[in-house]
Design a protein around this motif. Structure first.
Motif, short mmCIF file in Angstrom:
data_model
loop_
_atom_site.label_atom_id
_atom_site.label_comp_id
_atom_site.label_asym_id
_atom_site.label_seq_id
_atom_site.Cartn_x
_atom_site.Cartn_y
_atom_site.Cartn_z
N PRO A 132 -82.08 -1.46 -2.75
CA PRO A 132 -80.33 -0.64 -3.13
C PRO A 132 -80.81 0.17 -1.39
N PRO A 133 -79.31 0.69 -0.81
CA PRO A 133 -79.84 0.84 0.26
C PRO A 133 -79.47 2.26 0.19
N GLU A 134 -80.13 3.50 0.59
CA GLU A 134 -80.49 4.85 1.11
C GLU A 134 -79.83 5.13 2.28
N ASN A 135 -78.39 6.03 2.61
CA ASN A 135 -78.33 6.60 3.51
C ASN A 135 -77.04 7.88 2.95
N PRO A 136 -78.51 8.83 2.73
CA PRO A 136 -77.44 10.22 2.18
C PRO A 136 -77.08 11.04 3.65
N GLY A 137 -76.10 11.45 3.89
CA GLY A 137 -75.52 12.29 4.85
C GLY A 137 -75.73 11.52 6.00
N TRP A 324 -70.18 4.52 -12.48
CA TRP A 324 -70.35 4.69 -10.85
C TRP A 324 -69.66 5.77 -10.37
N HIS A 325 -70.04 6.60 -9.59
CA HIS A 325 -69.27 7.68 -9.73
C HIS A 325 -68.85 8.05 -7.65
N SER A 326 -67.84 8.96 -7.27
CA SER A 326 -67.99 8.99 -6.20
C SER A 326 -67.61 9.93 -6.08
N ARG A 327 -67.59 11.31 -4.16
CA ARG A 327 -67.08 12.35 -4.26
C ARG A 327 -67.00 13.48 -5.33
N LEU A 328 -67.98 13.46 -6.12
CA LEU A 328 -67.45 14.78 -7.53
C LEU A 328 -68.84 15.94 -6.68
N LYS A 329 -68.41 16.17 -7.03
CA LYS A 329 -68.71 17.83 -5.83
C LYS A 329 -68.93 18.55 -7.03
N GLY A 330 -69.82 20.04 -7.15
CA GLY A 330 -70.47 21.38 -7.85
C GLY A 330 -69.85 20.98 -8.92
N HIS A 350 -74.63 5.21 -10.73
CA HIS A 350 -75.16 4.89 -9.59
C HIS A 350 -73.54 5.15 -8.48
N ALA A 351 -74.51 6.46 -7.61
CA ALA A 351 -73.50 7.00 -6.64
C ALA A 351 -73.37 6.28 -5.59
N LEU A 352 -71.52 6.51 -4.73
CA LEU A 352 -71.79 5.62 -3.15
C LEU A 352 -72.01 6.72 -2.15
N ASP A 353 -72.26 7.94 -2.66
CA ASP A 353 -72.07 8.76 -1.48
C ASP A 353 -73.82 8.63 -0.69
N PRO A 354 -74.78 8.84 -1.43
CA PRO A 354 -75.98 8.79 -1.16
C PRO A 354 -76.51 7.27 -0.38
N ALA A 355 -75.31 6.21 -0.97
CA ALA A 355 -75.71 4.11 -0.90
C ALA A 355 -75.31 4.39 0.65
N ILE A 356 -74.17 4.89 1.35
CA ILE A 356 -73.13 4.80 2.36
C ILE A 356 -72.58 5.84 2.82
N GLY A 357 -73.78 6.83 2.99
CA GLY A 357 -72.47 8.21 3.09
C GLY A 357 -72.07 8.37 2.41
N PRO A 358 -71.22 9.54 3.11
CA PRO A 358 -69.91 10.64 2.49
C PRO A 358 -68.33 9.86 2.63
N GLN A 359 -68.00 9.79 1.48
CA GLN A 359 -66.70 9.12 1.39
C GLN A 359 -65.54 9.59 1.31
N ALA A 360 -64.62 8.99 1.97
CA ALA A 360 -62.89 9.31 1.90
C ALA A 360 -62.29 8.77 0.79
#
Length: 449
Positions: A132-137, A324-330, A350-360
């Motif tokens: 799995p890719p890891e690119n948080p932030g 799968w989830h992404s862009r959920l905060k707080g 599986h969270a998308l943001d830690p894998a390929i960075g912050p999402q649009a």
């Protein structure tokens, strides 16, 4: 009318049982015995027993009276109750079937192309291939685009997305029920879409619609309300405003303005979607998965939303294997993760943001495409959670559209012809005539008949 996830379906009415046969036999013996005894006691002395009057009084009269009582008994204790139960249960069945069909409505993913900074993202996140890719932030860019300026990159990006789909897009365009929906930063990029379409020598001039990045669409509802200018308004598909084929093209490319650091990673996706009507018309049509109706609720009520989604049985609980989830905060993120954890699902997150960075916002379509690809790969049903203006949106992605599981029973059938009531009336009429065979008919007898 807005769809209700918490539709109340009344319980099934118990179908009554008819009176047992021995009740009718006992009634016959009692009635026949009483009439026979009365006839014997009152029979004139010396008058032959074999006369028609004796047969009428001892047999015909009790038989017609018994038939009248039996018909009335059957109608009161069974037929009327069975008719009411059948009517109510048939109405209940239609309500349940309609609700199940609406709750399991959605769109078929016929094909898709996913461009992310990490190759083979879905397979790697599920550990099917590689790690799995890891690119948080880390803000990541798309590679392989033959341009540096953002406008030129858009053209190159669109050509990369549409080229693998060219054959199926040509087929879709010839159906005369096809449109392109793009979700991106600028509406004027529709000219780039049309230019790439012509460059790939695809047939026709498709309608290109634009929706801004803040817009969330529901897979089971109309995306646009301006039906009057829809090219499909004259067809029977105008009932829901959905064309047979719909190409969704969504992307995010960072601006090349100097001195502005990008905040989100780049990504792009193209999904060729097919309506339910298309799949019913062409059941052999190859498809990857189904995007089913979303349930939307406030962030602090996501546990209730998830319960409603699972109770709709869009897929068996044991078949839901990935989340799968992404862009959920707080609150939205913590409440969603907690609700999934407490739902007693054997599921892998599986969270998308830690894998390929912050999402649009394009992540909403990237997640659906990734989940659809994994459903095609035999990884079970996929649960997707995304932020929504009303809180959190949850939906399932499944390989095959679930069918309605409300079987029709023969007890739900009923007949409007009053056969039992007619038998009772005729038997009572004959019984009345047999009681007074020698009496001339007057007004009462005529009106009664």
């Amino acid at each position: 009318m807005k769809f209700r996830w918490d539709q109340r379906v009344p319980p099934e009415w118990q179908h009554p049982k008819p009176p047992p046969v021995w009740v009718y036999l006992v009634l016959f013996l009692v009635i026949a015995g009483v009439c026979l005894a009365y006839t014997v006691i009152t029979w004139p002395a010396g008058k032959p027993v074999g006369s028609p009057e004796f047969t009428r009084s001892a047999l015909a009269v009790p038989f017609t009276f018994w038939l009248t009582i039996c018909a009335a008994l059957y109608s009161s204790f069974y037929d009327g109750l069975a008719f009411e139960a059948a009517v109510r249960n048939a109405a209940r069945w239609h309500l349940l079937v309609r609700w199940q069909r609406l709750s399991r409505a959605g769109m078929a993913v016929l094909d898709s192309v996913i461009l992310t900074p990490e190759a083979d993202l879905a397979e790697r996140m599920l550990k099917l291939e590689g790690s799995p890719p890891e690119n948080p932030g880390k803000v990541m860019l798309l590679g392989g685009l033959d341009a540096t300026h953002v406008a030129s990159r858009v053209s190159s990006l669109l050509e990369t997305l549409l080229t693998p789909l060219a054959a199926r897009l040509a087929e879709a365009s010839r159906s005369n029920s096809f449109e392109i929906v793009m979700q991106c930063d600028r509406q004027e990029w529709s000219t780039d879409v049309k230019a790439v379409w012509e460059r790939l020598k695809l047939p026709g001039r498709p309608c290109v619609r634009w929706i801004d990045n803040d817009r969330n669409v529901n897979f089971a509802e109309n995306w646009f309300t301006d039906k009057s200018d829809s090219p499909f308004a004259s067809s029977h598909y105008a009932v829901d405003g959905t064309p047979k084929y719909r190409l969704v093209v969504a992307w995010h490319l960072n601006d090349d303005a100097p001195g502005i650091a990008p905040a989100t990673s780049e990504a792009a996706v193209a999904l060729l979607l097919g309506s339910r009507a298309l799949v019913q018309e062409k059941p052999e049509l190859k498809r990857q998965a189904w995007l089913l109706r979303q349930v939307v609720g406030e962030a602090d009520q996501v546990d209730r939303s998830l319960a409603l989604l699972l109770n709709a049985a869009q897929a068996p609980r044991e078949r839901i294997r990935h989340f799968w989830h992404s862009r959920l905060k707080g609150l939205a993120q913590h409440a969603t993760l907690g609700a999934v954890r407490d739902a007693d699902l054997k599921i892998e997150a599986h969270a998308l943001d830690p894998a390929i960075g912050p999402q649009a916002p394009v992540a909403r379509w990237v997640l659906q495409a990734l989940a659809g690809k994994m459903a095609l790969y035999g990884q079970g049903a996929q649960l997707v959670a995304l932020p929504h203006e009303e809180g959190v949106a949850l939906n399932l992605v499944v390989k095959e559209l679930p069918s309605v599981d409300a079987p029709w029973k023969t007890d739900y059938e009923y007949n409007l012809f009053p056969a039992v009531e007619l038998v009772a009336c005729v038997a009572m009429w004959v019984f009345g005539m047999l009681l007074s065979p020698d009496k001339a008919w007057g007004t009462f007898e005529t009106v009664f008949t």
